[in-house]
Design an enzyme around this catalytic site. Sequence first.
Site, PDB file in Angstrom:
ATOM      1  N   HIS A  69       0.852  -1.190   0.000  1.00  0.00           N
ATOM      2  CA  HIS A  69       0.000   0.000   0.000  1.00  0.00           C
ATOM      3  C   HIS A  69       0.890   1.244   0.000  1.00  0.00           C
ATOM      4  O   HIS A  69       0.719   2.153  -0.811  1.00  0.00           O
ATOM      5  CB  HIS A  69      -0.893  -0.045   1.238  1.00  0.00           C
ATOM      6  CG  HIS A  69      -1.673   1.205   1.521  1.00  0.00           C
ATOM      7  ND1 HIS A  69      -3.043   1.260   1.416  1.00  0.00           N
ATOM      8  CD2 HIS A  69      -1.278   2.445   1.892  1.00  0.00           C
ATOM      9  CE1 HIS A  69      -3.447   2.489   1.714  1.00  0.00           C
ATOM     10  NE2 HIS A  69      -2.397   3.234   2.016  1.00  0.00           N
ATOM     11  N   GLU A  70       1.883   1.236   0.898  1.00  0.00           N
ATOM     12  CA  GLU A  70       2.746   2.411   1.049  1.00  0.00           C
ATOM     13  C   GLU A  70       3.618   2.621  -0.180  1.00  0.00           C
ATOM     14  O   GLU A  70       3.839   3.751  -0.612  1.00  0.00           O
ATOM     15  CB  GLU A  70       3.603   2.225   2.310  1.00  0.00           C
ATOM     16  CG  GLU A  70       3.866   3.483   3.069  1.00  0.00           C
ATOM     17  CD  GLU A  70       2.638   4.359   3.187  1.00  0.00           C
ATOM     18  OE1 GLU A  70       2.720   5.515   2.746  1.00  0.00           O
ATOM     19  OE2 GLU A  70       1.582   3.900   3.684  1.00  0.00           O
ATOM     20  N   HIS A  73       1.906   4.464  -2.974  1.00  0.00           N
ATOM     21  CA  HIS A  73       1.997   5.930  -2.812  1.00  0.00           C
ATOM     22  C   HIS A  73       3.372   6.430  -3.264  1.00  0.00           C
ATOM     23  O   HIS A  73       3.493   7.373  -4.037  1.00  0.00           O
ATOM     24  CB  HIS A  73       1.878   6.325  -1.335  1.00  0.00           C
ATOM     25  CG  HIS A  73       0.507   6.196  -0.746  1.00  0.00           C
ATOM     26  ND1 HIS A  73      -0.585   6.811  -1.278  1.00  0.00           N
ATOM     27  CD2 HIS A  73       0.085   5.553   0.370  1.00  0.00           C
ATOM     28  CE1 HIS A  73      -1.641   6.543  -0.515  1.00  0.00           C
ATOM     29  NE2 HIS A  73      -1.262   5.775   0.492  1.00  0.00           N
TER      30      HIS A  73
END
Length: 375
Positions: A69-70, A73
Amino acid sequence: MFNLPSFRIGRFFGIPVEINTSWFIIFLLVAVTLTTSYFPATVEGLSSAVYILMGALTTLAFFGSVLLHEFAHSLVARAGGLTITRVTLFVFGGVSQMEEEPRSPGHEFVMASAGPGMSLVLAALLYIVAAFLDAAGAHDAVLACVDYLWIINLSLAIFNLLPGFPLDGGRVLRALLWGITGDLLRATRWASRMGQALGVALIATAVLGVLLWQTLDLIWLAVMGWFLSTLAASAYQQQLVRAQLARVPLERIMSSPAALVPAATTLEEMAHSYFLGGRHSRYPVVEDDRVVGLVDLRKANQVDRSLWPETTAGDVARHDLADIVALPTTSVDRILPKLDPNGPGAVLVVEDGRLAGIVTRADVIRLVRSIAEES
Ligand SMILES: [Zn+2]
């Protein structure tokens, strides 16, 4: 809480990944809950060794999901030209530390959506895998792990999409408000007020749980809510200071350097005439009137003492000049990452190759203090 130390675990895609101590709280909580209650209740009659194995593997996969998820980004941010200094996992999830703010509402929108987008894709893939495994007659223990993982990824996406800054959904909201108003500071104010309101709503839900339904199950919502409202309030303050720093050019706060060190000076000479008894631990190094770098007591100390008579300031000065040099007209907010205690710690203000001044962490702290006193 956020002052707890972080540990570097490695680099992925060239970006260092750190784990903050607070993350272990969540990690342990998830592992213990899975092993002692969730899995035993979902698949009955297995040995405790199997439950521990299921708990450990699923927690690791959960940890991998948060990292993915990170990284969604971070990689989108990097594709848009921002530098990612590191990815840190906190109790709350992850934070990608960027050198600057996103440059446009459109970029922030894509960057903020990428994380929850990744979690949704993972949830969908794991759901399909679970369906296949089920059809193929896989063991219930395997199914329980995969089921848990698609649900947790879906929850990650939903929680992060709540429209309160600094959650991803709050960033999406800020991007939209920024696009509409053209005013980043005002957009941040509204989006972080939403963050504070959401935090209060989460706390209120936990309180209602205790009062109306006599359950402590929702108490973690209060913890999340408290974190969210604290983070939202400080995020706005930071943006406010940043906006003010953006209006101050370096030439207004720079000071003239205490002394310039000629590149040919040996470390032996430096130890006697500069570092010893001197108030400063960093000096600009010059060669023929031109700046070649910054010599730092810490770096000098890394050189073996027996080599001091033949090692020069020029040898140890940082030659990656781009990293420590700025123009007098550069705004203060642009150099903040360079003043990180682990970085160079000072910026040399250079005009036409000549040193015009030096800006240190102390200069910026003084400026921030005077801004705070005025407001
Ligand atoms: Zn996110």
